[in-house]
Design a protein around this motif. Structure first.
Motif, PDB file in Angstrom:
ATOM      1  N   UNK A 159       0.825  -1.206   0.000  1.00  0.00           N
ATOM      2  CA  UNK A 159       0.000   0.000   0.000  1.00  0.00           C
ATOM      3  C   UNK A 159       0.860   1.256   0.000  1.00  0.00           C
ATOM      4  N   UNK A 160       2.043   1.187   0.600  1.00  0.00           N
ATOM      5  CA  UNK A 160       2.966   2.331   0.574  1.00  0.00           C
ATOM      6  C   UNK A 160       3.489   2.542  -0.838  1.00  0.00           C
ATOM      7  N   UNK A 161       3.855   1.456  -1.508  1.00  0.00           N
ATOM      8  CA  UNK A 161       4.337   1.579  -2.885  1.00  0.00           C
ATOM      9  C   UNK A 161       3.267   2.160  -3.802  1.00  0.00           C
ATOM     10  N   UNK A 162       2.009   1.889  -3.497  1.00  0.00           N
ATOM     11  CA  UNK A 162       0.926   2.412  -4.315  1.00  0.00           C
ATOM     12  C   UNK A 162       0.771   3.922  -4.166  1.00  0.00           C
ATOM     13  N   UNK A 163       1.267   4.481  -3.071  1.00  0.00           N
ATOM     14  CA  UNK A 163       1.152   5.926  -2.829  1.00  0.00           C
ATOM     15  C   UNK A 163       2.353   6.709  -3.355  1.00  0.00           C
ATOM     16  N   UNK A 164       3.338   6.039  -3.950  1.00  0.00           N
ATOM     17  CA  UNK A 164       4.544   6.685  -4.459  1.00  0.00           C
ATOM     18  C   UNK A 164       4.344   7.052  -5.928  1.00  0.00           C
ATOM     19  N   UNK A 165       4.641   8.312  -6.279  1.00  0.00           N
ATOM     20  CA  UNK A 165       4.523   8.786  -7.659  1.00  0.00           C
ATOM     21  C   UNK A 165       5.861   8.829  -8.378  1.00  0.00           C
ATOM     22  N   UNK A 166       6.941   9.110  -7.653  1.00  0.00           N
ATOM     23  CA  UNK A 166       8.273   9.198  -8.250  1.00  0.00           C
ATOM     24  C   UNK A 166       9.233   8.365  -7.412  1.00  0.00           C
ATOM     25  N   UNK A 167      10.073   7.580  -8.077  1.00  0.00           N
ATOM     26  CA  UNK A 167      11.092   6.776  -7.404  1.00  0.00           C
ATOM     27  C   UNK A 167      12.449   7.209  -7.936  1.00  0.00           C
ATOM     28  N   UNK A 168      13.314   7.657  -7.039  1.00  0.00           N
ATOM     29  CA  UNK A 168      14.632   8.184  -7.417  1.00  0.00           C
ATOM     30  C   UNK A 168      15.684   7.364  -6.693  1.00  0.00           C
ATOM     31  N   UNK A 169      16.650   6.884  -7.446  1.00  0.00           N
ATOM     32  CA  UNK A 169      17.727   6.087  -6.864  1.00  0.00           C
ATOM     33  C   UNK A 169      18.961   6.965  -6.672  1.00  0.00           C
ATOM     34  N   UNK A 170      19.439   7.094  -5.445  1.00  0.00           N
ATOM     35  CA  UNK A 170      20.652   7.840  -5.117  1.00  0.00           C
ATOM     36  C   UNK A 170      21.781   6.820  -4.955  1.00  0.00           C
ATOM     37  N   UNK A 171      22.707   6.811  -5.917  1.00  0.00           N
ATOM     38  CA  UNK A 171      23.814   5.841  -5.883  1.00  0.00           C
ATOM     39  C   UNK A 171      25.061   6.496  -5.320  1.00  0.00           C
ATOM     40  N   UNK A 172      26.078   5.666  -5.051  1.00  0.00           N
ATOM     41  CA  UNK A 172      27.354   6.191  -4.550  1.00  0.00           C
ATOM     42  C   UNK A 172      28.002   7.069  -5.611  1.00  0.00           C
ATOM     43  N   UNK A 173      28.726   8.116  -5.220  1.00  0.00           N
ATOM     44  CA  UNK A 173      29.325   9.027  -6.203  1.00  0.00           C
ATOM     45  C   UNK A 173      30.412   8.356  -7.025  1.00  0.00           C
ATOM     46  N   UNK A 174      30.477   8.743  -8.308  1.00  0.00           N
ATOM     47  CA  UNK A 174      31.528   8.253  -9.185  1.00  0.00           C
ATOM     48  C   UNK A 174      32.812   9.051  -9.013  1.00  0.00           C
ATOM     49  N   UNK A 175      33.757   8.854  -9.942  1.00  0.00           N
ATOM     50  CA  UNK A 175      35.064   9.498  -9.823  1.00  0.00           C
ATOM     51  C   UNK A 175      34.937  11.022  -9.903  1.00  0.00           C
ATOM     52  N   UNK A 176      34.191  11.530 -10.898  1.00  0.00           N
ATOM     53  CA  UNK A 176      34.049  12.985 -11.042  1.00  0.00           C
ATOM     54  C   UNK A 176      33.310  13.571  -9.850  1.00  0.00           C
ATOM     55  N   UNK A 177      32.259  12.887  -9.377  1.00  0.00           N
ATOM     56  CA  UNK A 177      31.510  13.401  -8.224  1.00  0.00           C
ATOM     57  C   UNK A 177      32.367  13.373  -6.965  1.00  0.00           C
ATOM     58  N   UNK A 178      33.182  12.328  -6.806  1.00  0.00           N
ATOM     59  CA  UNK A 178      34.067  12.277  -5.633  1.00  0.00           C
ATOM     60  C   UNK A 178      35.092  13.400  -5.660  1.00  0.00           C
ATOM     61  N   UNK A 179      35.625  13.701  -6.840  1.00  0.00           N
ATOM     62  CA  UNK A 179      36.589  14.806  -6.926  1.00  0.00           C
ATOM     63  C   UNK A 179      35.918  16.135  -6.572  1.00  0.00           C
ATOM     64  N   UNK A 180      34.685  16.351  -7.053  1.00  0.00           N
ATOM     65  CA  UNK A 180      33.965  17.573  -6.690  1.00  0.00           C
ATOM     66  C   UNK A 180      33.676  17.627  -5.193  1.00  0.00           C
ATOM     67  N   UNK A 181      33.330  16.478  -4.616  1.00  0.00           N
ATOM     68  CA  UNK A 181      33.062  16.440  -3.170  1.00  0.00           C
ATOM     69  C   UNK A 181      34.322  16.716  -2.371  1.00  0.00           C
ATOM     70  N   UNK A 182      35.447  16.106  -2.775  1.00  0.00           N
ATOM     71  CA  UNK A 182      36.703  16.323  -2.054  1.00  0.00           C
ATOM     72  C   UNK A 182      37.098  17.794  -2.126  1.00  0.00           C
ATOM     73  N   UNK A 183      36.971  18.395  -3.301  1.00  0.00           N
ATOM     74  CA  UNK A 183      37.315  19.814  -3.428  1.00  0.00           C
ATOM     75  C   UNK A 183      36.373  20.688  -2.601  1.00  0.00           C
ATOM     76  N   UNK A 184      35.067  20.328  -2.584  1.00  0.00           N
ATOM     77  CA  UNK A 184      34.084  21.113  -1.821  1.00  0.00           C
ATOM     78  C   UNK A 184      34.410  21.096  -0.330  1.00  0.00           C
TER      79      UNK A 184
END
Length: 593
Positions: free
Chosen positions: A458-483
């Motif tokens: 019943x909870x899944x029936x109430x969801x309109x958008x499903x977004x998957x947040x994955x672990x950061x890749x190489x470029x995202x990790x470099x941006x995070x380290x610099x930030x």
């Protein structure tokens, strides 16, 4: 043409011509007598026929009509030879001149190289002298610092000695004062005891008289009070008007107390629903009366704050950024047009930015946000249903619209068919399903979970958008380290307000190297790395963060991450074993989904 051989007409030809051998003498001729033992000269084997032929050709040429032409031709040939010789001489002079120019160029090049070498030597000497001067200055500073530290240490030792002497003096004085006080008290006690022993009879007599007087006073007071109360009660009973007025007054008092109690409860619930904060809500951007009283300046800034970007400070992959930006734009336009909000499920590993994006989404859309966690629902027991209704009643009173973010939602929104869920938690889940059965224009539901497969259908029936947040890749990790390197290291060091400095090294290259080493880490783990670097600088003696300190903290973080992954892998194996005990469990779960 006889002049060609150096002869004039009418002269006889010489016996020999330079360049040609003389004809030899005939054998047996006069002069040698045919003596074989006489040594031969160089003309002994000369053949004169060739010379004769040459002389004959010369005479014919002299007598020929083409003599002048031959002479002119010889002159031209001679001039040609001279011109060729002059050309060769000029070529030789040009070669000599070119050689001189080359020598001048080589000398200039050598002089330039010499000047460059001298310049380099001067620069090296100047750098060496500057280095020596810097080293001398640093040595002087170090010596001055050591001297200052020594003076400070001496001063501290002196202060400590003086403090110790003062403390010893004060303790000695207190000890003497205590002894004197004890002696005085002892003397007074002895004197008082002596006086009491001498006046014991008088004291006992005084105590007996005081007790008798007190007993007589109490008895008289009791008699007087009984008399007054009895007379008053008889008077009250004999007068029916007073009895009626008293009963009416008590009745009105009881009605007033009951009405005030109920009115206070209703007003309290109204204030709690409108102005207060429900107990399940951990954090919210809505302004409450208590916060307005405690932090008026903060509340004023919040009211006049500008709308922020939904991805400000949030670093995600380009594909995920595009997805969540579309959601943010749609949510903002929904609020502007007073439409129905869509519910969102964000799932993925912990520390990937789900909570941060939910807050940014609310600020970007101009909505209030409220954060609650699923772990707070189960301990409430029977009160969970009431608390859940209070949350949604409170959310419905928001004028700006409310984004209700439920972190760790799988803690209480799990499947109702499982035996692990209690009756109270099942009732709370039913209340949640009842309040979220229809889409609302008052609040927006955002769920976050690491294990979305445990949700009730019943909870899944109430969801309109499903977004998957994955672990950061190489470029995202470099941006995070610099930030986080800029946030926790460079900014505090540049402001100078804190005890933090950074050694000289290539920051950009170091951040690129760290982004490769932190593979598999989440954004939260990388942010903790920035805090660890700052703490390492604070823990050092001079407050300077070096490259070696950064590498050491990164190595520790990598080891801890590997240990966590090993634990998670072991836990996954145990879970697989538990599922293996019941072969029908995956099938049942699949049927429920």
């Amino acid at each position: 043409m006889s002049w060609l051989f150096g002869l004039n007409k009418g002269q006889q030809e010489p016996p020999g011509v330079p360049g040609f051998p003389e004809p030899p003498s005939p054998p047996g001729g006069s002069g040698d007598g045919g003596d074989k033992n006489k040594p031969k000269d160089k003309w002994s084997n000369f053949d004169p026929t060739g010379l004769e032929r040459a002389a004959k050709a010369a005479r014919e040429l002299d007598q020929s009509r083409h003599a002048k032409e031959a002479i002119n031709l010889a002159k031209v040939q001679e001039e040609t030879l001279q011109m060729e010789q002059q050309a060769k001489i000029k070529e030789y002079e040009a070669a000599v001149e070119q050689l001189k120019n080359e020598q001048i160029r080589v000398q200039a090049e050598e002089r330039r190289k010499t000047l460059n070498e001298e310049t380099k030597q001067h620069q090296a000497r100047a750098q060496y002298q500057d280095k020596l001067a810097r080293q001398r200055y640093e040595d002087q500073l170090r010596q001055q610092q050591l001297q200052n530290e020594e003076n400070l240490r001496r001063q501290e030792d002196s202060v400590q000695k003086q403090e110790a002497m003062r403390r010893a003096t004060v303790e000695h004085e207190m000890e003497l004062r205590h002894k004197n006080e004890m002696l005085r008290i002892e003397a007074e006690a002895r004197a008082q005891a002596k006086v009491e022993r001498e006046n014991a009879d008088i004291i006992r007599e005084q105590i007996r008289l005081k007790a008798a007087e007190h007993r007589q006073t109490v008895l008289e007071s009791i008699k007087t009070a009984g008399t007054v109360f009895g007379e008053g009660f008889r008077t009250f009973i004999s007068d029916w008007d007073k009895v009626t007025a008293t009963v009416a007054g008590l009745t009105l008092l009881a009605v007033g107390v009951y009405t005030a109690k109920n009115a206070t409860g209703v007003a309290g619930r109204y204030i709690e629903a409108r102005l207060g904060k429900p107990s399940l809500v951990r954090d919210t951007s809505r302004i409450t009366v208590a916060e307005a009283v405690k932090h008026p300046i903060k509340i004023t800034k919040r009211l006049y704050s500008k709308i922020q970007d939904a991805l400000e400070g949030v670093i995600l992959s380009p594909r995920l950024e595009e997805r969540v930006r579309d959601i943010a734009i749609a949510t903002r336009n929904t609020k502007a047009n007073k439409g129905l909000y869509r519910n969102i499920l964000m799932y993925g590993p912990p520390g990937t930015g789900k909570t941060l994006f939910a807050k940014k989404l609310a600020m970007h859309s101009g909505m209030d946000y409220a954060i609650m966690t699923g772990g707070d629902v189960a301990p409430m027991g029977r009160e969970g249903v009431t608390a859940m209704h209070k949350v949604f009643d409170w959310a419905g009173t928001s004028k700006r619209g409310l984004l209700l973010f439920v972190d760790e939602a799988d803690a209480f929104l799990r499947k109702r068919s499982t035996e692990k869920i209690s009756e109270d938690l099942r009732a709370t889940l039913n209340a949640f399903l009842y309040r979220t059965g229809e889409q609302s224009n008052k609040f927006m539901l955002v769920l976050a979970s690491n294990q979305p497969e445990q949700f009730d259908w019943a909870i899944n029936d109430r969801i309109d958008e499903i977004v998957h947040f994955d672990l950061p890749g190489l470029e995202e990790r470099e941006r995070l380290v610099r930030l986080y390197f800029d946030k926790y290291v460079l900014q505090p060091a540049s402001e100078g307000k804190q005890r933090l400095k950074v050694a000289q090294f290539d920051y950009g290259k170091k951040c690129s190297e760290l982004s490769k080493l932190t593979e598999g880490m989440s954004g939260r783990e990388i942010s903790k790395l920035g805090v660890a670097w700052q703490a390492a600088a604070y823990a050092s003696e001079d407050g300077i963060l070096t490259e070696a300190m950064i590498d050491a903290r990164v190595a520790d973080a990598i080891r801890q991450h590997q240990q966590k992954m090993a634990w998670l892998k072991a836990e996954g194996k145990e879970g697989a074993k538990e599922i293996g005990k019941n072969p029908l469990q995956p099938l049942l779960e699949g049927t429920q989904v």
